[in-house]
Design a protein around this motif. Structure first.
Motif, PDB file in Angstrom:
ATOM      1  N   LEU A  91       3.464  -3.785   3.698  1.00  0.00           N
ATOM      2  CA  LEU A  91       3.299  -2.965   2.302  1.00  0.00           C
ATOM      3  C   LEU A  91       2.469  -2.341   2.781  1.00  0.00           C
ATOM      4  O   LEU A  91       2.213  -1.118   2.426  1.00  0.00           O
ATOM      5  N   TRP A  92       1.935  -1.974   4.606  1.00  0.00           N
ATOM      6  CA  TRP A  92       1.703  -0.546   5.098  1.00  0.00           C
ATOM      7  C   TRP A  92       2.964   0.568   4.583  1.00  0.00           C
ATOM      8  O   TRP A  92       1.712   1.569   4.936  1.00  0.00           O
ATOM      9  N   THR A  97       4.286   3.974  -1.576  1.00  0.00           N
ATOM     10  CA  THR A  97       5.349   4.325  -3.232  1.00  0.00           C
ATOM     11  C   THR A  97       4.359   3.748  -4.152  1.00  0.00           C
ATOM     12  O   THR A  97       3.887   4.671  -5.197  1.00  0.00           O
ATOM     13  N   VAL A  98       3.465   2.900  -3.673  1.00  0.00           N
ATOM     14  CA  VAL A  98       2.226   2.339  -5.041  1.00  0.00           C
ATOM     15  C   VAL A  98       1.408   3.938  -5.035  1.00  0.00           C
ATOM     16  O   VAL A  98       1.017   4.524  -6.319  1.00  0.00           O
ATOM     17  N   PHE A  99       1.279   3.779  -4.595  1.00  0.00           N
ATOM     18  CA  PHE A  99       0.490   5.439  -4.277  1.00  0.00           C
ATOM     19  C   PHE A  99       0.229   6.278  -4.982  1.00  0.00           C
ATOM     20  O   PHE A  99      -0.037   7.393  -5.452  1.00  0.00           O
ATOM     21  N   THR A 118       4.884  10.681   1.875  1.00  0.00           N
ATOM     22  CA  THR A 118       5.641   9.864   2.581  1.00  0.00           C
ATOM     23  C   THR A 118       5.865  10.561   4.564  1.00  0.00           C
ATOM     24  O   THR A 118       6.094   8.591   5.177  1.00  0.00           O
ATOM     25  N   SER A 119       5.576  11.527   4.669  1.00  0.00           N
ATOM     26  CA  SER A 119       5.673  11.539   6.023  1.00  0.00           C
ATOM     27  C   SER A 119       4.351  10.877   6.458  1.00  0.00           C
ATOM     28  O   SER A 119       4.034   9.647   7.721  1.00  0.00           O
ATOM     29  N   ILE A 120       3.386  10.705   5.811  1.00  0.00           N
ATOM     30  CA  ILE A 120       1.396  10.151   6.672  1.00  0.00           C
ATOM     31  C   ILE A 120       2.745   8.657   6.341  1.00  0.00           C
ATOM     32  O   ILE A 120       1.919   8.115   7.510  1.00  0.00           O
ATOM     33  N   GLY A 121       2.877   8.094   5.607  1.00  0.00           N
ATOM     34  CA  GLY A 121       3.208   6.861   4.982  1.00  0.00           C
ATOM     35  C   GLY A 121       3.693   6.106   6.171  1.00  0.00           C
ATOM     36  O   GLY A 121       3.703   5.281   6.782  1.00  0.00           O
ATOM     37  N   LYS A 122       4.497   7.092   6.839  1.00  0.00           N
ATOM     38  CA  LYS A 122       5.478   6.729   8.226  1.00  0.00           C
ATOM     39  C   LYS A 122       4.726   6.730   9.611  1.00  0.00           C
ATOM     40  O   LYS A 122       4.857   5.632  10.263  1.00  0.00           O
ATOM     41  N   CYS A 128       0.444   0.711  12.043  1.00  0.00           N
ATOM     42  CA  CYS A 128      -0.143  -0.585  11.745  1.00  0.00           C
ATOM     43  C   CYS A 128       1.002  -1.194  12.956  1.00  0.00           C
ATOM     44  O   CYS A 128       0.211  -2.569  13.230  1.00  0.00           O
ATOM     45  N   TRP A 129       2.457  -0.870  13.040  1.00  0.00           N
ATOM     46  CA  TRP A 129       3.696  -2.024  13.015  1.00  0.00           C
ATOM     47  C   TRP A 129       3.407  -1.779  14.755  1.00  0.00           C
ATOM     48  O   TRP A 129       3.136  -3.202  15.196  1.00  0.00           O
TER      49      TRP A 129
END
Ligand code: HEM
Length: 140
Positions: A91-92, A97-99, A118-122, A128-129
């Motif tokens: 979910l991290w 995608t949700v946002f 997408t870059s920020i999420g990555k 996080c992982w």
């Protein structure tokens, strides 16, 4: 990086209205709101406040994106704050995608802006992982 506008015209429940409508499986993490509909979220003080919290958190992410140490530190802090909810680690990344789906209901998103999200999420999810593994919390 593309300029990212995340203003949600001062109404803060609507991110969760979007989430609970389009990703109802995520409601399980929100104790007491597992069966909430968008209409329930709409009139909820809890989700108004929570919407404000999370939009502020996302603004911070955007604003510190070029400051890698701070961005990663903020990712770890976010993991720690969510530990009690036992989130699926995927979910991290999926959150973004949700946002972006939500944001697309508010403003027109061009490809450059979507790529920036997408870059920020990555970067965020990878830290996080990495941190989850390092701190020996389960990640499958
Ligand atoms: C799909 C992914 C996520 C889920 C399922 C989730 C779930 C939750 C839950 C259950 C709460 C407690 C609120 C309540 O029950 O009323 C919470 C609080 C919060 N979440 Fe998340 N979260 C997710 C992703 C994120 C991300 C990516 C961020 C930051 C960028 C974030 C920032 C916050 C903040 C700021 C709070 C307020 C409480 C605090 O600061 O400790 N969340 N989240």
């Amino acid at each position: 990086m593309a300029k990212i506008n995340i203003d949600a015209d001062g109404v803060y429940n609507d991110l969760y209205e979007y989430m609970f409508t389009n990703f109802p499986e995520l409601r399980v993490y929100f104790k007491g709101a597992e069966n909430f509909t968008a209409a329930d979220v709409h009139t909820s003080e809890r989700f108004r406040k929570q919407g404000e919290h999370i939009l502020l958190a996302i603004r911070i992410l955007v604003n510190v994106f070029d400051d890698e140490i701070t961005l990663k530190s903020y990712a770890r802090e976010t993991v720690n704050r969510h530990r009690e909810f036992k989130l699926d680690p995927l979910l991290w990344k999926a959150f973004f995608t949700v946002f972006v789906g939500y944001l697309g209901t508010k403003i027109k998103l061009d490809e450059k802006t979507k790529k920036a999200w997408t870059s920020i999420g990555k970067v965020f999810a990878e830290e996080c992982w990495r941190y989850l593994k390092e701190s020996d919390f389960s990640i499958s």
